[in-house]
Design a protein around this motif. Structure first.
Motif, PDB file in Angstrom:
ATOM      1  N   UNK A 185      31.555  32.616  49.239  1.00  0.00           N
ATOM      2  CA  UNK A 185      32.134  31.433  48.898  1.00  0.00           C
ATOM      3  C   UNK A 185      33.348  31.345  49.333  1.00  0.00           C
ATOM      4  N   UNK A 186      33.784  29.935  49.630  1.00  0.00           N
ATOM      5  CA  UNK A 186      35.312  30.176  50.103  1.00  0.00           C
ATOM      6  C   UNK A 186      36.330  30.192  48.865  1.00  0.00           C
ATOM      7  N   UNK A 187      37.387  30.998  48.871  1.00  0.00           N
ATOM      8  CA  UNK A 187      38.309  31.125  47.987  1.00  0.00           C
ATOM      9  C   UNK A 187      38.821  29.975  47.366  1.00  0.00           C
ATOM     10  N   UNK A 188      38.814  28.827  48.031  1.00  0.00           N
ATOM     11  CA  UNK A 188      39.620  27.791  47.687  1.00  0.00           C
ATOM     12  C   UNK A 188      38.578  26.605  47.619  1.00  0.00           C
ATOM     13  N   UNK A 189      37.339  26.856  47.099  1.00  0.00           N
ATOM     14  CA  UNK A 189      36.101  25.946  46.995  1.00  0.00           C
ATOM     15  C   UNK A 189      36.778  24.478  46.390  1.00  0.00           C
ATOM     16  N   UNK A 190      37.523  24.782  45.127  1.00  0.00           N
ATOM     17  CA  UNK A 190      38.007  23.632  44.407  1.00  0.00           C
ATOM     18  C   UNK A 190      39.630  23.696  44.807  1.00  0.00           C
ATOM     19  N   UNK A 191      40.300  22.868  44.610  1.00  0.00           N
ATOM     20  CA  UNK A 191      41.707  22.993  44.785  1.00  0.00           C
ATOM     21  C   UNK A 191      42.674  22.510  43.727  1.00  0.00           C
ATOM     22  N   UNK A 192      42.006  22.878  42.363  1.00  0.00           N
ATOM     23  CA  UNK A 192      42.995  22.595  41.310  1.00  0.00           C
ATOM     24  C   UNK A 192      44.201  23.551  41.258  1.00  0.00           C
ATOM     25  N   UNK A 193      45.231  23.042  40.749  1.00  0.00           N
ATOM     26  CA  UNK A 193      46.454  23.678  40.781  1.00  0.00           C
ATOM     27  C   UNK A 193      46.308  25.159  40.462  1.00  0.00           C
ATOM     28  N   UNK A 194      45.468  25.467  39.282  1.00  0.00           N
ATOM     29  CA  UNK A 194      45.101  26.912  39.126  1.00  0.00           C
ATOM     30  C   UNK A 194      44.870  27.792  39.962  1.00  0.00           C
ATOM     31  N   UNK A 195      43.779  27.236  40.794  1.00  0.00           N
ATOM     32  CA  UNK A 195      43.162  27.834  41.934  1.00  0.00           C
ATOM     33  C   UNK A 195      44.225  28.156  43.060  1.00  0.00           C
ATOM     34  N   UNK A 196      45.008  27.051  43.202  1.00  0.00           N
ATOM     35  CA  UNK A 196      46.025  27.190  44.420  1.00  0.00           C
ATOM     36  C   UNK A 196      47.094  28.315  43.961  1.00  0.00           C
ATOM     37  N   UNK A 197      47.609  28.280  42.619  1.00  0.00           N
ATOM     38  CA  UNK A 197      48.363  29.267  42.181  1.00  0.00           C
ATOM     39  C   UNK A 197      47.797  30.745  42.075  1.00  0.00           C
ATOM     40  N   UNK A 198      46.594  30.730  41.901  1.00  0.00           N
ATOM     41  CA  UNK A 198      46.091  32.162  41.614  1.00  0.00           C
ATOM     42  C   UNK A 198      45.652  32.643  43.453  1.00  0.00           C
ATOM     43  N   UNK A 199      45.488  31.663  44.295  1.00  0.00           N
ATOM     44  CA  UNK A 199      45.396  32.197  45.624  1.00  0.00           C
ATOM     45  C   UNK A 199      46.754  32.447  46.192  1.00  0.00           C
ATOM     46  N   UNK A 200      47.819  31.880  45.719  1.00  0.00           N
ATOM     47  CA  UNK A 200      49.024  32.334  46.206  1.00  0.00           C
ATOM     48  C   UNK A 200      49.406  33.898  45.639  1.00  0.00           C
ATOM     49  N   UNK A 201      49.199  34.073  44.312  1.00  0.00           N
ATOM     50  CA  UNK A 201      49.297  35.250  43.760  1.00  0.00           C
ATOM     51  C   UNK A 201      48.480  36.322  44.702  1.00  0.00           C
ATOM     52  N   UNK A 202      47.228  36.318  44.714  1.00  0.00           N
ATOM     53  CA  UNK A 202      46.360  37.075  45.568  1.00  0.00           C
ATOM     54  C   UNK A 202      46.842  37.393  47.013  1.00  0.00           C
ATOM     55  N   UNK A 203      47.346  36.354  47.595  1.00  0.00           N
ATOM     56  CA  UNK A 203      47.545  36.527  48.863  1.00  0.00           C
ATOM     57  C   UNK A 203      48.898  37.226  48.927  1.00  0.00           C
ATOM     58  N   UNK A 204      49.923  37.178  47.937  1.00  0.00           N
ATOM     59  CA  UNK A 204      51.045  37.886  48.057  1.00  0.00           C
ATOM     60  C   UNK A 204      50.779  39.096  47.737  1.00  0.00           C
ATOM     61  N   UNK A 205      49.892  39.626  46.809  1.00  0.00           N
ATOM     62  CA  UNK A 205      49.286  41.026  46.666  1.00  0.00           C
ATOM     63  C   UNK A 205      48.745  41.534  48.002  1.00  0.00           C
ATOM     64  N   UNK A 206      48.049  40.530  48.751  1.00  0.00           N
ATOM     65  CA  UNK A 206      47.231  41.107  49.870  1.00  0.00           C
ATOM     66  C   UNK A 206      48.357  41.283  50.991  1.00  0.00           C
ATOM     67  N   UNK A 207      49.400  40.723  50.978  1.00  0.00           N
ATOM     68  CA  UNK A 207      50.698  40.789  51.774  1.00  0.00           C
ATOM     69  C   UNK A 207      51.277  42.010  51.536  1.00  0.00           C
ATOM     70  N   UNK A 208      51.453  42.341  50.565  1.00  0.00           N
ATOM     71  CA  UNK A 208      51.939  43.790  50.142  1.00  0.00           C
ATOM     72  C   UNK A 208      50.995  45.077  50.680  1.00  0.00           C
ATOM     73  N   UNK A 209      49.971  44.843  50.590  1.00  0.00           N
ATOM     74  CA  UNK A 209      48.893  45.752  51.476  1.00  0.00           C
ATOM     75  C   UNK A 209      49.199  45.783  52.816  1.00  0.00           C
ATOM     76  N   UNK A 210      49.372  44.597  53.507  1.00  0.00           N
ATOM     77  CA  UNK A 210      49.550  44.591  54.853  1.00  0.00           C
ATOM     78  C   UNK A 210      50.928  45.257  55.174  1.00  0.00           C
ATOM     79  N   UNK A 211      51.849  44.721  54.573  1.00  0.00           N
ATOM     80  CA  UNK A 211      53.103  45.596  54.735  1.00  0.00           C
ATOM     81  C   UNK A 211      53.075  46.892  54.720  1.00  0.00           C
TER      82      UNK A 211
END
Length: 148
Positions: A16-42
């Motif tokens: 499933x696409x991580x952003x299948x729905x685009x509600x504010x909560x989903x976007x905020x959660x995706x931003x937080x998860x991406x920020x965590x992934x960015x720390x792993x990338x760094x």
């Protein structure tokens, strides 16, 4: 944007696409998860693990493409500033990883997407200037000298 769409297209259809729905909560959660992934990338970049960097970049770009501001950084979103700064930092690391890997095609792809964040969002309220901008622009100038 073509390379980003390529990453999304490579995703197996059963996931499933991580952003299948685009509600504010989903976007905020995706931003937080991406920020965590960015720390792993760094961390992978600091350790010189290019394979882990490539995997992290692939995952991050798949996640970022579904944010409201990724395709249009001037789009309105409740988390717009975080989205824009996060996407810019991911693309900057994409340039850095491509430089370390001596992958000119990936460098050009990441830099092409990054230019929008540098040129169109320079001085936009709430978006702080990038600490890596001058270095990335310098790397691009060196690339142009080497290619030509």
């Amino acid at each position: 944007t073509v390379s980003v769409l390529y990453w999304v297209a490579r995703e197996p259809p059963h996931q499933e696409c991580p952003m299948a729905s685009s509600s504010l909560g989903d976007v905020g959660m995706t931003v937080r998860q991406a920020a965590e992934d960015l720390q792993r990338l760094k961390a992978a970049y600091a350790n010189g693990d290019l394979a882990a960097c490539d995997d992290a970049l692939d995952a991050l770009k798949k996640r970022l493409v579904f944010l409201p501001t990724f395709m249009d950084p001037r789009a309105e979103s409740a988390t717009r500033t975080q989205e824009v700064m996060l996407a810019r930092e991911v693309l900057e690391h994409g340039v850095l990883v491509a430089t370390k890997a001596q992958d000119v095609d990936q460098f050009e792809s990441n830099f092409a997407m990054l230019r929008t964040y540098y040129e169109d969002l320079d001085g936009v309220e709430g978006v702080e200037p990038s600490e890596r901008r001058l270095m990335v622009l310098g790397l691009n100038l060196l690339r142009l000298l080497v290619v030509q």
